[in-house]
Structures are given as C-alpha cells and as structure tokens.
Scaffold this active site. Structure first.
Site, PDB file in Angstrom:
ATOM      1  N   ARG A 153       0.730  -1.236  -0.031  1.00  0.00           N
ATOM      2  CA  ARG A 153       0.451   0.012  -0.149  1.00  0.00           C
ATOM      3  C   ARG A 153       0.717   1.225  -0.095  1.00  0.00           C
ATOM      4  NH1 ARG A 153      -2.007  -3.687  -1.199  1.00  0.00           N
ATOM      5  NH2 ARG A 153      -3.883  -5.017  -0.842  1.00  0.00           N
ATOM      6  N   SER A 203     -10.905  -0.626   3.759  1.00  0.00           N
ATOM      7  CA  SER A 203      -9.889  -0.916   4.901  1.00  0.00           C
ATOM      8  C   SER A 203      -9.603  -0.130   5.010  1.00  0.00           C
ATOM      9  CB  SER A 203      -8.527  -2.285   4.213  1.00  0.00           C
ATOM     10  OG  SER A 203      -9.223  -2.839   3.643  1.00  0.00           O
ATOM     11  N   GLU A 273      -4.955   2.984   6.765  1.00  0.00           N
ATOM     12  CA  GLU A 273      -4.205   2.850   5.197  1.00  0.00           C
ATOM     13  C   GLU A 273      -5.131   3.703   4.728  1.00  0.00           C
ATOM     14  OE1 GLU A 273      -4.994  -0.793   3.041  1.00  0.00           O
ATOM     15  OE2 GLU A 273      -6.264  -0.076   2.009  1.00  0.00           O
TER      16      GLU A 273
HETATM   17  C1  LIG Z   1     -15.411  -0.617  -0.616  1.00  0.00           C
HETATM   18  C2  LIG Z   1     -13.863   0.160  -1.197  1.00  0.00           C
HETATM   19  C3  LIG Z   1     -13.270  -1.053  -0.931  1.00  0.00           C
HETATM   20  C4  LIG Z   1     -11.598  -1.169  -1.107  1.00  0.00           C
HETATM   21  N1  LIG Z   1     -10.958  -2.011  -1.868  1.00  0.00           N
HETATM   22  C5  LIG Z   1      -9.881  -2.016  -1.903  1.00  0.00           C
HETATM   23  C6  LIG Z   1      -8.703  -3.320  -2.149  1.00  0.00           C
HETATM   24  O1  LIG Z   1      -9.665  -4.193  -2.558  1.00  0.00           O
HETATM   25  N2  LIG Z   1      -7.328  -2.389  -2.313  1.00  0.00           N
HETATM   26  C7  LIG Z   1      -6.873  -1.252  -2.438  1.00  0.00           C
HETATM   27  O2  LIG Z   1      -5.557  -1.699  -2.451  1.00  0.00           O
HETATM   28  N3  LIG Z   1      -7.803  -0.491  -1.851  1.00  0.00           N
HETATM   29  C8  LIG Z   1      -9.232  -0.763  -1.374  1.00  0.00           C
HETATM   30  N4  LIG Z   1      -9.863  -0.208  -1.503  1.00  0.00           N
HETATM   31  C9  LIG Z   1      -8.880   1.490  -1.236  1.00  0.00           C
HETATM   32  C10 LIG Z   1      -8.583   2.540  -2.096  1.00  0.00           C
HETATM   33  O3  LIG Z   1      -9.998   2.044  -3.403  1.00  0.00           O
HETATM   34  C11 LIG Z   1      -7.902   1.866  -3.485  1.00  0.00           C
HETATM   35  O4  LIG Z   1      -6.322   2.895  -2.144  1.00  0.00           O
HETATM   36  C12 LIG Z   1      -7.669   3.227  -5.031  1.00  0.00           C
HETATM   37  O5  LIG Z   1      -6.216   2.648  -5.572  1.00  0.00           O
HETATM   38  C13 LIG Z   1      -7.548   5.028  -4.289  1.00  0.00           C
HETATM   39  O6  LIG Z   1      -7.544   5.551  -5.554  1.00  0.00           O
HETATM   40  P1  LIG Z   1      -8.395   6.735  -5.807  1.00  0.00           P
HETATM   41  O7  LIG Z   1      -8.403   7.237  -6.974  1.00  0.00           O
HETATM   42  O8  LIG Z   1      -9.740   6.730  -4.323  1.00  0.00           O
HETATM   43  O9  LIG Z   1      -7.313   7.394  -4.838  1.00  0.00           O
HETATM   44  P2  LIG Z   1      -8.043   8.700  -3.655  1.00  0.00           P
HETATM   45  O10 LIG Z   1      -8.361   7.754  -2.735  1.00  0.00           O
HETATM   46  O11 LIG Z   1      -8.136   9.720  -4.692  1.00  0.00           O
HETATM   47  O12 LIG Z   1      -6.159   8.797  -3.387  1.00  0.00           O
HETATM   48  C14 LIG Z   1      -5.371   8.436  -2.208  1.00  0.00           C
HETATM   49  C15 LIG Z   1      -3.728   8.761  -2.661  1.00  0.00           C
HETATM   50  O13 LIG Z   1      -3.699   8.889  -3.846  1.00  0.00           O
HETATM   51  C16 LIG Z   1      -3.453  10.486  -4.647  1.00  0.00           C
HETATM   52  N5  LIG Z   1      -3.657  10.585  -5.512  1.00  0.00           N
HETATM   53  C17 LIG Z   1      -4.933   9.676  -6.334  1.00  0.00           C
HETATM   54  N6  LIG Z   1      -3.906  10.143  -7.523  1.00  0.00           N
HETATM   55  C18 LIG Z   1      -2.888  10.598  -7.755  1.00  0.00           C
HETATM   56  C19 LIG Z   1      -2.332  11.442  -9.234  1.00  0.00           C
HETATM   57  N7  LIG Z   1      -2.637  10.655 -10.685  1.00  0.00           N
HETATM   58  N8  LIG Z   1      -1.396  11.212  -9.029  1.00  0.00           N
HETATM   59  C20 LIG Z   1      -0.869  11.734  -7.844  1.00  0.00           C
HETATM   60  N9  LIG Z   1      -1.437  10.854  -6.689  1.00  0.00           N
HETATM   61  C21 LIG Z   1      -2.588  10.969  -7.067  1.00  0.00           C
HETATM   62  C22 LIG Z   1      -4.304  11.074  -3.710  1.00  0.00           C
HETATM   63  O14 LIG Z   1      -3.303  12.529  -3.587  1.00  0.00           O
HETATM   64  C23 LIG Z   1      -4.220  10.302  -2.179  1.00  0.00           C
HETATM   65  O15 LIG Z   1      -2.559  10.576  -1.386  1.00  0.00           O
HETATM   66  C24 LIG Z   1     -11.423  -0.101  -1.101  1.00  0.00           C
HETATM   67  C25 LIG Z   1     -11.882   1.276  -1.031  1.00  0.00           C
HETATM   68  C26 LIG Z   1     -12.840   0.821  -0.688  1.00  0.00           C
HETATM   69  C27 LIG Z   1     -14.369   2.253  -0.595  1.00  0.00           C
END
Ligand SMILES: Cc1cc2nc3c(=O)[nH]c(=O)nc-3n(C[C@H](O)[C@H](O)[C@H](O)COP(=O)(O)OP(=O)(O)OC[C@H]3O[C@@H](n4cnc5c(N)ncnc54)[C@H](O)[C@@H]3O)c2cc1C
Length: 281
Positions: A153, A203, A273
């Site tokens: 992560r 998580s 996380e």
């Molecule tokens: C129901 C549910 C289930 C989930 N299951 C999983 C799972 O199975 N496995 C898992 O790993 N995660 C899981 N997650 C967590 C989450 O979906 C992941 O961490 C996902 O990769 C975050 O992506 P996001 O685009 O929403 O990022 P955001 O939440 O918008 O951002 C996360 C971080 O990345 C940065 N960021 C985003 N985009 C960029 C970019 N283009 N350049 C630089 N920085 C950036 C943001 O500033 C922040 O620091 C889950 C979440 C939910 C709600």
C-alpha cells in the site's frame, strides 16, 4: 469534499480544479509548485478522510483524464483518472488477463499506482510496465515499474510526491470467458464479505504483519462499535462505515479509539491505510 470522497464526509477545499487534459493538468501542477501553493491530487477519493474543516489548498481532480487505449497486443495505457472498473472491462473486451483483481477496487489507476492497490493476490506492482509522471521538481517523465518501488500500500510515487498522469499495464492474452468468470467470482466475494451498502474508504487499517486487522478489532470486542454514525462494520470489522450522517471527526475519533483498544487487547499497533487530509486537531 463530501461530494468527492467515498466516505461522503469532509469540508470544502479552497479551490477545486478539473483539468480537461494532460497539458492543463501538467500546467496546473507546474504553476502551483512554482507558487509554493499547497495542493493535492484527487482520484476517486476512495482512500481519503478529509477533515470537516476542509482542505486549505487546491484539489486537482483528474476525473476528465480517463482515456484507455491498447498500446500493443498485451499492453494497455490508461490515463490517471480512468476508473479501475472501466480498465478491467476494457482488458476483458480485449481478451487480456491480469487486471481482474482490480475490477472491484473503486478508485482510479492514478490512486492505484500511488497506493500500490491490491486484492486477491494481485497488486499494481505485478502489472505495471511504466508510469508517466510529473516529478517532484515539476518535469514530465517516465518511470519503469521497478523505479516506482512499490511496497505494501505504498510506492516511491507516494513517498516522494509524484503526480501520476498515466500508467502502462503489462497484461497477458487470455480467454474472455475466463476473465468474465473471474471478475464475477471476485465481485461476488466482495459483495458477500464487504459492507458495500454503506459509504467507507475500504479497509481502514493496513494489515499488520502476521495478523488481520479485522480479526484484531473483532477480538477487542469492537464489532459494531460506533461514534455517532461512524461505525466499525458489523459485516467486516476491518471497515469503518458511515451509517448516514457521520462526520470526519467521528470517523477519526473512532479510528483512534479502535487503535487504542486493539493495542490494549493485543499489543498490536494498527496503522491507518486511509489517508487523512486536513486538520483533525
Ligand atoms: C469499498 C472499498 C473497497 C476497497 N477495496 C480495496 C482493495 O481491495 N484493495 C486496495 O488496495 N484498496 C481498496 N480500497 C481503497 C481504495 O479504493 C484504493 O486505495 C484506491 O487505489 C484509491 O484510489 P483513488 O483513485 O480513489 O485515490 P484517492 O483516494 O483519490 O487518493 C489516494 C491517494 O492517492 C493520491 N492520488 C490520487 N490520484 C493521484 C494522481 N493521479 N497522482 C498523484 N497522486 C494521486 C491522493 O492524493 C491520495 O494521497 C477500497 C475502498 C473502498 C471504498
């Protein structure tokens, strides 16, 4: 920010930018860096807890950078704002296997690269060929998967403050039927195990080495424990959910209380996380 996070909580940002294309995104980042302004990139907000006081800075939302294209027989290039679910469907439609694990991760490929998102034995580390980035010093550059130094992560992209513009994924030829089957199977597993009926950020805690966060929380007697409408999910103790009108302060307080009680009960220190944004004092 409650409109832009899957927790559905959080106050306003000072400014919210939605660049139309890579050139606008790059220029925005360059200008903000030059001005020494506080800013952050936003994907789908699925791993964020934003303070109720909001974010005292500029949010750059990349949802309009969402092109997905086939680069070769087995490689796909996706812009940072493309949702994993769309990339998974695109891969399936092109009979490419290797991305099924990410179909149900409700974020963008940009966020997935930063977090080295993973599930069911897969992780971004295993399929990332290269990533187009804006470096901490403001240049557009290309990193190999190895240079991203992915960990559990985390990644060098996260630790060092890179902006992800796009990612090239190395997949393999497969059978559309098998890919569809695997995606359906994993979607069912998620539905069965995870409280998808409530807003959350997935998580809440990282998996401590040798343990499962959910089990530690359950063993501390915290199933269903709540602060206001923020609750340790009844269905999966590893998730904190918003039962309706939770505030970020309540989620934050709950997280702290869970950490405290789990430590008292098991001696294990849970590390969030979920990424906290803004002021929680
Ligand atoms: C129901 C549910 C289930 C989930 N299951 C999983 C799972 O199975 N496995 C898992 O790993 N995660 C899981 N997650 C967590 C989450 O979906 C992941 O961490 C996902 O990769 C975050 O992506 P996001 O685009 O929403 O990022 P955001 O939440 O918008 O951002 C996360 C971080 O990345 C940065 N960021 C985003 N985009 C960029 C970019 N283009 N350049 C630089 N920085 C950036 C943001 O500033 C922040 O620091 C889950 C979440 C939910 C709600």
């Amino acid at each position: 920010m409650s409109r832009h996070t899957t927790f559905r909580t959080g106050g306003p940002a000072t400014l919210f930018l939605r660049p139309e294309n890579t050139a606008e995104a790059t220029e925005s980042v360059r200008l903000l860096k030059e001005a020494g302004a506080e800013f952050m990139l936003l994907g789908n907000g699925s791993n964020l807890l934003v303070s109720d006081k909001g974010y005292d800075g500029v949010v750059i939302c990349l949802d309009k950078l969402d092109d997905i294209s086939l680069i070769s027989d087995t490689t796909i290039c996706a812009q940072a704002g493309a949702l994993n679910s769309r990339i998974a469907s695109f891969a399936r439609d092109n009979s490419l296997t290797g991305f099924e694990f990410a179909a149900g991760i409700p974020g963008t490929i940009g966020g997935a690269m930063i977090m080295n998102a993973g599930a069911y034995g897969g992780e971004m580390k295993l399929i990332t060929k290269s990533v187009q980035v804006i470096t901490p010093s403001g240049e557009v550059s290309e990193l190999t998967g190895e240079e991203c130094d992915f960990g559990y992560r985390t990644s060098a992209l996260k630790r060092e403050g890179y902006t992800v513009l796009s990612a090239t994924l190395q997949l393999e030829k497969g059978l559309e039927k098998d890919i569809t089957e695997r995606m359906t199977e994993l979607a069912l597993k998620r539905k069965e195990k995870q409280p998808l009926e409530y807003p959350s950020a997935g998580s809440t805690f990282k998996r401590p080495e040798g343990y499962f966060a959910g089990k530690l929380i359950e063993d501390a007697g915290l199933r269903g424990f709540s602060v206001g409408d923020a609750q340790v999910s009844e269905k999966h103790c590893g998730f904190v959910v918003n039962r309706g009108s939770a505030t970020s302060a309540q989620v934050y307080e709950l997280i702290q209380e869970v950490q405290k009680r789990v430590f008292e009960n098991s001696g294990v220190k849970l590390e969030p996380e979920v990424i906290m944004v803004g002021d929680f004092s």
